[in-house]
Design a protein around this motif. Structure first.
Motif, PDB file in Angstrom:
ATOM      1  N   VAL A 209       0.845  -1.197   0.000  1.00  0.00           N
ATOM      2  CA  VAL A 209       0.000   0.000   0.000  1.00  0.00           C
ATOM      3  C   VAL A 209       0.881   1.247   0.000  1.00  0.00           C
ATOM      4  O   VAL A 209       0.630   2.210  -0.735  1.00  0.00           O
ATOM      5  N   ARG A 210       1.929   1.227   0.797  1.00  0.00           N
ATOM      6  CA  ARG A 210       2.838   2.373   0.854  1.00  0.00           C
ATOM      7  C   ARG A 210       3.460   2.657  -0.515  1.00  0.00           C
ATOM      8  O   ARG A 210       3.541   3.806  -0.959  1.00  0.00           O
ATOM      9  N   LYS A 242      -5.458   5.174   4.227  1.00  0.00           N
ATOM     10  CA  LYS A 242      -6.243   4.756   5.393  1.00  0.00           C
ATOM     11  C   LYS A 242      -7.416   3.893   4.979  1.00  0.00           C
ATOM     12  O   LYS A 242      -7.692   2.839   5.600  1.00  0.00           O
ATOM     13  N   ARG A 243      -8.115   4.272   3.917  1.00  0.00           N
ATOM     14  CA  ARG A 243      -9.277   3.502   3.462  1.00  0.00           C
ATOM     15  C   ARG A 243      -8.845   2.147   2.907  1.00  0.00           C
ATOM     16  O   ARG A 243      -9.537   1.144   3.093  1.00  0.00           O
ATOM     17  N   VAL A 250      -6.081  -4.548   7.725  1.00  0.00           N
ATOM     18  CA  VAL A 250      -4.707  -4.565   8.236  1.00  0.00           C
ATOM     19  C   VAL A 250      -4.358  -3.160   8.718  1.00  0.00           C
ATOM     20  O   VAL A 250      -5.065  -2.190   8.422  1.00  0.00           O
ATOM     21  N   THR A 251      -3.255  -3.051   9.435  1.00  0.00           N
ATOM     22  CA  THR A 251      -2.818  -1.753   9.934  1.00  0.00           C
ATOM     23  C   THR A 251      -1.482  -1.308   9.356  1.00  0.00           C
ATOM     24  O   THR A 251      -1.136  -0.126   9.440  1.00  0.00           O
ATOM     25  N   CYS A 252      -0.745  -2.225   8.757  1.00  0.00           N
ATOM     26  CA  CYS A 252       0.613  -1.913   8.278  1.00  0.00           C
ATOM     27  C   CYS A 252       0.588  -1.529   6.799  1.00  0.00           C
ATOM     28  O   CYS A 252       0.163  -2.332   5.950  1.00  0.00           O
ATOM     29  N   PRO A 253       1.039  -0.331   6.438  1.00  0.00           N
ATOM     30  CA  PRO A 253       1.040   0.074   5.022  1.00  0.00           C
ATOM     31  C   PRO A 253       2.037  -0.690   4.159  1.00  0.00           C
ATOM     32  O   PRO A 253       2.018  -0.562   2.936  1.00  0.00           O
ATOM     33  N   ASP A 254       2.900  -1.492   4.788  1.00  0.00           N
ATOM     34  CA  ASP A 254       3.827  -2.322   4.014  1.00  0.00           C
ATOM     35  C   ASP A 254       3.207  -3.671   3.645  1.00  0.00           C
ATOM     36  O   ASP A 254       3.884  -4.532   3.069  1.00  0.00           O
TER      37      ASP A 254
END
Length: 272
Positions: A209-210, A242-243, A250-254
């Motif tokens: 995501v990042r 965030k969306r 999940v919470t981790c952008p990786d």
């Protein structure tokens, strides 16, 4: 006119960090075309609008010498900082004024860059510097056909991605529209009778995501939005990230998902 859209040092750093190299599927199509039309030896490849050198480095193992050219000195500095390619030279310059003798280049490439060139002047220079049977390869991907996959929420992620792109398209320039139309006008204007377009080259690769948000940062339309309203542009990315994470649970952008993109390539060979 040639456009100057990727000049700043910060943009060049982001470009180096997040822009992916063209996929091997596209590279192999280009090299097979060159082998078919011209054959060995592969002496000199010139990568125009090279940015921070992703496509330039992809070509390096297959040529005696590779030259990357970009109008932005900041982009060229980032490219030069990548070690390990002794046969690559980077130069600041334009696609419309090439520092090569007549009939001296085996392959001209431009990866996600040809839509920024002055069409008539670029084609005149390509005709001049290419060797007889030398080849041109203009490659790009289509934003409209980007697909995201993650467990059972792929469609919702695609909708979020589409919403973000719709907001950014308000800041897209006419060259960006030309690239999404698969460079139809440029293809028609190529003066060589031997030319073809290869479409529907679908490539899947993992991305986080990042990294997807970072890729969006490299786009000229995001940079145009950021120049107009820096806070709104950054908020768009943060809210979209965030969306995404909420939809994925999940919470981790990786966290990785699968990114599927359609590439296309215009190929042309100078007559003997």
């Amino acid at each position: 006119m040639a456009y100057r859209m990727f000049e700043g040092k910060e943009h060049a750093s982001i470009y180096q960090m997040y822009r992916p190299a063209p996929p091997d599927e596209v590279k192999n199509i280009i090299l097979q075309y060159l082998d078919k039309k011209k054959g060995q030896p592969h002496v000199l490849a010139v990568d125009l609008g090279c940015g921070t050198g992703q496509n330039t480095r992809l070509m390096a193992p297959h040529f005696q010498q590779v030259v990357g050219i970009d109008i932005s000195e900041c982009q060229v500095e980032e490219a030069r900082a990548v070690p390990g390619y002794p046969n690559i030279t980077y130069r600041q310059g334009t696609a419309e004024d090439l520092p090569f003798p007549d009939d001296s280049v085996d392959l001209l490439t431009a990866a996600s860059a040809a839509h920024w060139f002055d069409q008539s002047r670029f084609l005149a220079e390509a005709s001049r510097v290419l060797k007889p049977r030398g080849c041109m390869a203009l490659l790009c991907y289509t934003l409209d056909n980007t697909r995201l996959h993650y467990q059972d929420c792929g469609e919702r992620l695609n909708q979020l991605h589409k919403e973000m792109k719709q907001e950014l398209l308000l800041y897209a320039s006419s060259p960006v529209a030309a690239s999404q139309n698969k460079l139809d006008d440029l293809y028609s204007a190529i003066p060589f009778p031997d030319k073809e377009r290869v479409e529907g080259i679908w490539v899947k690769e993992p991305t986080s995501v990042r990294n997807l948000m970072g890729l969006i940062k490299t786009f000229s339309m995001f940079q145009a939005y950021k120049r107009k309203d820096p806070q709104m542009a950054e908020d768009l990315l943060l809210n979209t990230q965030k969306r995404f994470l909420e939809e994925m649970g999940v919470t981790c952008p990786d966290t990785n998902m699968e990114l599927e993109m359609e590439y296309y390539c215009i190929l042309a060979s100078k007559p003997q």
